[in-house]
Design a protein around this motif. Structure first.
Motif, PDB file in Angstrom:
ATOM      1  N   LYS A   6      37.675 -18.939 -58.100  1.00  0.00           N
ATOM      2  CA  LYS A   6      37.098 -20.047 -58.649  1.00  0.00           C
ATOM      3  C   LYS A   6      35.550 -20.135 -58.498  1.00  0.00           C
ATOM      4  O   LYS A   6      34.805 -20.589 -59.515  1.00  0.00           O
ATOM      5  N   GLU A  32      32.549 -20.189 -61.515  1.00  0.00           N
ATOM      6  CA  GLU A  32      31.426 -21.528 -61.494  1.00  0.00           C
ATOM      7  C   GLU A  32      30.204 -20.858 -61.446  1.00  0.00           C
ATOM      8  O   GLU A  32      29.244 -21.180 -62.202  1.00  0.00           O
ATOM      9  N   ASP A  73      27.422 -20.876 -64.535  1.00  0.00           N
ATOM     10  CA  ASP A  73      25.989 -21.267 -64.176  1.00  0.00           C
ATOM     11  C   ASP A  73      25.042 -20.490 -64.908  1.00  0.00           C
ATOM     12  O   ASP A  73      23.914 -20.673 -65.459  1.00  0.00           O
ATOM     13  N   LEU A  92      37.951 -20.146 -66.398  1.00  0.00           N
ATOM     14  CA  LEU A  92      37.895 -21.183 -65.237  1.00  0.00           C
ATOM     15  C   LEU A  92      38.824 -22.353 -65.775  1.00  0.00           C
ATOM     16  O   LEU A  92      39.540 -22.753 -64.911  1.00  0.00           O
TER      17      LEU A  92
END
Length: 78
Positions: free
Chosen positions: A26, A30, A34, A58
């Motif tokens: 995870k 993430e 980004d 995700l």
């Protein structure tokens, strides 16, 4: 203006273990989200499919983790 390629990103991730716990996965998703958000803003729409794919992965991971938590809760009730 610094430029980087997908192989630069792959090389960065190659140093990490392939079999990872869900929490680490995870965190990596993430971070990838980004990065791809920055790519979309900097280079435009051609990078949007990458952003959408990572975002979907995700969301799927979150859905799976939520389902596992619900299953554990049901078992604990017995």
């Amino acid at each position: 203006m610094e430029e980087f390629t997908c192989s630069d990103l792959a090389r960065k991730g190659a140093n990490q273990d392939i079999a990872q716990p869900q929490d680490n996965r995870k965190a990596r998703l993430e971070a990838a989200l980004d990065t791809t958000a920055r790519l979309v803003l900097r280079f435009g729409e051609p990078y949007l499919p990458f952003f959408l794919k990572i975002e979907a992965e995700l969301t799927a991971l979150d859905t799976k983790q939520d389902a596992l938590a619900r299953a554990r809760k049901r078992v604990e009730l017995f």
